[in-house]
Design a protein around this motif. Structure first.
Motif, PDB file in Angstrom:
ATOM      1  N   TYR A 255       0.803  -1.216   0.000  1.00  0.00           N
ATOM      2  CA  TYR A 255       0.000   0.000   0.000  1.00  0.00           C
ATOM      3  C   TYR A 255       0.840   1.272   0.000  1.00  0.00           C
ATOM      4  CZ  TYR A 255      -4.053  -2.933   0.629  1.00  0.00           C
ATOM      5  OH  TYR A 255      -5.039  -3.867   0.425  1.00  0.00           O
ATOM      6  N   VAL A 256       1.940   1.279   0.714  1.00  0.00           N
ATOM      7  CA  VAL A 256       2.773   2.489   0.734  1.00  0.00           C
ATOM      8  C   VAL A 256       3.396   2.724  -0.635  1.00  0.00           C
ATOM      9  CG1 VAL A 256       4.868   3.526   1.692  1.00  0.00           C
ATOM     10  CG2 VAL A 256       3.210   2.423   3.214  1.00  0.00           C
ATOM     11  N   SER A 257       3.905   1.674  -1.277  1.00  0.00           N
ATOM     12  CA  SER A 257       4.491   1.858  -2.612  1.00  0.00           C
ATOM     13  C   SER A 257       3.431   2.285  -3.621  1.00  0.00           C
ATOM     14  CB  SER A 257       5.187   0.577  -3.073  1.00  0.00           C
ATOM     15  OG  SER A 257       4.263  -0.478  -3.261  1.00  0.00           O
ATOM     16  N   ALA A 258       2.216   1.710  -3.521  1.00  0.00           N
ATOM     17  CA  ALA A 258       1.146   2.073  -4.464  1.00  0.00           C
ATOM     18  C   ALA A 258       0.738   3.531  -4.303  1.00  0.00           C
ATOM     19  CB  ALA A 258      -0.058   1.159  -4.259  1.00  0.00           C
ATOM     20  N   PHE A 259       0.557   3.998  -3.054  1.00  0.00           N
ATOM     21  CA  PHE A 259       0.246   5.417  -2.839  1.00  0.00           C
ATOM     22  C   PHE A 259       1.371   6.301  -3.360  1.00  0.00           C
ATOM     23  CE2 PHE A 259      -2.697   4.194   0.840  1.00  0.00           C
ATOM     24  CZ  PHE A 259      -3.842   4.579   0.159  1.00  0.00           C
ATOM     25  N   ALA A 260       2.613   5.917  -3.075  1.00  0.00           N
ATOM     26  CA  ALA A 260       3.760   6.740  -3.482  1.00  0.00           C
ATOM     27  C   ALA A 260       3.869   6.832  -4.999  1.00  0.00           C
ATOM     28  CB  ALA A 260       5.049   6.157  -2.895  1.00  0.00           C
ATOM     29  N   ASN A 261       3.495   5.778  -5.719  1.00  0.00           N
ATOM     30  CA  ASN A 261       3.592   5.777  -7.179  1.00  0.00           C
ATOM     31  C   ASN A 261       2.384   6.414  -7.853  1.00  0.00           C
ATOM     32  OD1 ASN A 261       6.108   4.473  -7.334  1.00  0.00           O
ATOM     33  ND2 ASN A 261       5.171   2.451  -7.187  1.00  0.00           N
ATOM     34  N   THR A 262       1.384   6.802  -7.082  1.00  0.00           N
ATOM     35  CA  THR A 262       0.197   7.424  -7.678  1.00  0.00           C
ATOM     36  C   THR A 262       0.136   8.880  -7.223  1.00  0.00           C
ATOM     37  OG1 THR A 262      -0.804   5.233  -7.483  1.00  0.00           O
ATOM     38  CG2 THR A 262      -2.252   6.987  -8.187  1.00  0.00           C
ATOM     39  N   VAL A 335      -2.547   5.639  11.504  1.00  0.00           N
ATOM     40  CA  VAL A 335      -2.680   6.204  10.156  1.00  0.00           C
ATOM     41  C   VAL A 335      -1.298   6.511   9.595  1.00  0.00           C
ATOM     42  CG1 VAL A 335      -3.857   7.903   8.720  1.00  0.00           C
ATOM     43  CG2 VAL A 335      -4.791   7.315  10.975  1.00  0.00           C
ATOM     44  N   ILE A 336      -1.070   6.097   8.351  1.00  0.00           N
ATOM     45  CA  ILE A 336       0.169   6.424   7.638  1.00  0.00           C
ATOM     46  C   ILE A 336      -0.197   7.328   6.475  1.00  0.00           C
ATOM     47  CG2 ILE A 336       2.211   5.525   6.475  1.00  0.00           C
ATOM     48  CD1 ILE A 336       1.612   2.807   7.766  1.00  0.00           C
ATOM     49  N   LYS A 337       0.344   8.522   6.482  1.00  0.00           N
ATOM     50  CA  LYS A 337       0.109   9.498   5.412  1.00  0.00           C
ATOM     51  C   LYS A 337       1.325   9.475   4.479  1.00  0.00           C
ATOM     52  CE  LYS A 337      -0.470  14.549   4.904  1.00  0.00           C
ATOM     53  NZ  LYS A 337       0.891  15.115   4.881  1.00  0.00           N
ATOM     54  N   VAL A 338       1.114   9.057   3.238  1.00  0.00           N
ATOM     55  CA  VAL A 338       2.197   8.854   2.269  1.00  0.00           C
ATOM     56  C   VAL A 338       2.121   9.915   1.179  1.00  0.00           C
ATOM     57  CG1 VAL A 338       3.299   7.218   0.691  1.00  0.00           C
ATOM     58  CG2 VAL A 338       2.026   6.370   2.688  1.00  0.00           C
ATOM     59  N   GLU A 339       3.245  10.561   0.917  1.00  0.00           N
ATOM     60  CA  GLU A 339       3.296  11.547  -0.169  1.00  0.00           C
ATOM     61  C   GLU A 339       3.604  10.871  -1.499  1.00  0.00           C
ATOM     62  OE1 GLU A 339       5.844  14.861   0.448  1.00  0.00           O
ATOM     63  OE2 GLU A 339       5.217  15.161   2.520  1.00  0.00           O
ATOM     64  N   ALA A 340       3.158  11.492  -2.585  1.00  0.00           N
ATOM     65  CA  ALA A 340       3.516  11.015  -3.917  1.00  0.00           C
ATOM     66  C   ALA A 340       5.032  11.114  -4.088  1.00  0.00           C
ATOM     67  CB  ALA A 340       2.807  11.850  -4.984  1.00  0.00           C
TER      68      ALA A 340
END
Length: 434
Positions: A255-262, A335-340
């Motif tokens: 999930y972290v990699s997917a959020f970061a790549n979008t 909660v983990i808030k991930v930036e692009a």
């Protein structure tokens, strides 16, 4: 490019038996596959594989799967290494002709993502030995302009698609990386063309999401319904067992990699996805420190790749929110808030194989090696190309470009008019006729 292999006596070569690790090359060896080093062609020997449709259908399913993995791993490695031969020593030792087996054929079709099986593979049986002649990955009949330069089992590149996480196919990964490379450290916004976005703007995009208000909270009530659903930037997960930390460690790469790549996003751990109810992680199973520790460790291990000299890592923040039930602390919403991310974040190293014949090693590519080979520039565009080579090229009609070819292929030239063959030989090999 060597796309056709002679039918040769494959029993003359000596085998290289793998250990567990080669200290000279820092490559992990595969003890289930053998590279025959003494043969001029690349030959990989696999022992004890059952062939034949009926025989394979009657096998133990786990053993059948392991055999299939060994065969496909050898095929990946040879496709990416200029082609070669897989020598299978049949476990059922049938002297009669047998088919390979539908599951193996389907695995090879899936591998090349093509129904044109013969464009990459040919087979031949000699007694209880079965040979698969593997052509170079560049030998496909389809247009190679949009085709990745290497064959990949799994890209390990993920992105959000609606409320889901998808693994990019090798073709999608190639397109994704080309877009990133074309703008340096650019960003994609949910499939839009890549553009450069300053970090402060990335943060503002996330902070306009209604999830940001919850992210800033200090406490919530058990059973409280969140005022927003899952979306491309929001994912809910519920873990109420005593394996919370292991579960978090397992889902973070995805999930972290997917959020970061979008376009970035929020991963809520402790929310039921359908009802949107806040349940939290029971305090008996986790602590504030353990939640943050396991998250930091997991994210720090994610492979990243930059097309610039940037050393930027995945940018994220965590929040541990107290969840109360009837006035008592029940647990925590995490909660983990991930930036692009500016370039590419992988959930793990891509899964792709090559052969190091000199050391008898079939090895898995690192993330850096995989991206470099996937995106490598055509040698004909190299800036340090000598003037003598440039002059020589003027006498040739065409050169086969390597921009879409496997890393081990070399350029092939043709001269204008066969009547100049003798002249060409004298120029390139002046000592031949003396």
């Amino acid at each position: 490019m060597n796309c056709v292999h002679e039918r040769i006596n494959l029993n003359k070569g000596k085998k290289q038996v793998f250990g567990l690790f080669d200290c000279r090359t820092n490559r992990k060896r595969n003890h289930s596959l053998e590279v025959i080093k003494s043969h001029p062609d690349l030959v990989i020997r696999i022992k004890d594989v059952t062939l034949g449709e009926e025989e394979r259908n009657n096998m133990n399913s786990e053993k059948r799967m392991l055999e299939k993995k060994r065969v496909t791993k050898a095929a990946y490695a040879l496709l990416n290494s200029g082609g070669g031969v897989i020598e299978i020593q049949m476990a059922n030792k049938s002297e009669q002709p047998v088919e390979m087996g539908q599951d193996l054929e389907q695995a090879l079709r899936d591998l090349v993502q093509s129904s044109d099986w013969q464009a990459f593979f040919e087979t031949q049986q000699r007694g209880n030995h079965f040979y698969i002649f593997v052509k170079s990955w560049s030998c496909g009949s389809e247009d190679s302009s949009a085709k990745p330069r290497i064959c990949t089992e799994k890209s390990s590149l993920k992105r959000r698609c609606g409320t889901s996480v998808i693994v990019m196919s090798s073709t999608d990964a190639f397109t994704f990386l080309k877009g990133k490379k074309s703008v340096g450290c650019g960003l994609t916004d949910g499939g839009a063309p890549p553009v450069k976005i300053p970090r402060v703007m990335r943060q503002n995009i996330l902070e306009t999401n209604p999830a940001f208000e919850i992210f800033q909270s200090e406490k919530l009530e058990y059973g409280q319904i969140l005022p927003f659903p899952e979306s491309i930037q929001v994912e809910f997960k519920k873990f109420d067992t005593d394996n919370v930390q292991n579960n978090i460690k397992d889902i973070i790469p995805e999930y972290v990699s997917a959020f970061a790549n979008t376009s970035g996003g929020y991963l809520f751990i402790g929310v039921e996805d359908k009802s949107r109810k806040v349940l939290g992680c029971p305090k008996e199973n986790v602590t504030r420190d353990s939640l943050e520790r396991v998250t930091n460790e997991a994210i720090s291990k994610l492979p990243v790749f930059h097309f610039s000299s940037s050393l930027e890592k995945v940018s994220y923040k965590t929040r541990v929110i107290d969840v109360f039930h009837e006035g008592n602390l029940h647990g925590y919403l995490f909660v983990i808030k991930v930036e692009a991310f500016c370039c590419a974040v992988f959930s793990e190293a891509p899964i792709s194989w090559m052969v190091d014949k000199e050391n008898g090693v079939i090895y898995r590519l690192t993330t850096k090696e995989w991206v470099g080979m996937m995106m490598g520039a055509d040698p004909e565009t190299a800036s340090n190309q000598s003037s003598s080579l440039g002059n020589l090229c003027e006498d040739f009609e065409c050169q086969l470009s390597l921009s879409d070819s496997p890393p081990h292929c070399r350029p092939v030239y043709s001269k204008k008019g066969l009547e100049h063959k003798v002249d060409l030989q004298k120029r390139l090999f002046p000592g031949m006729n003396s």
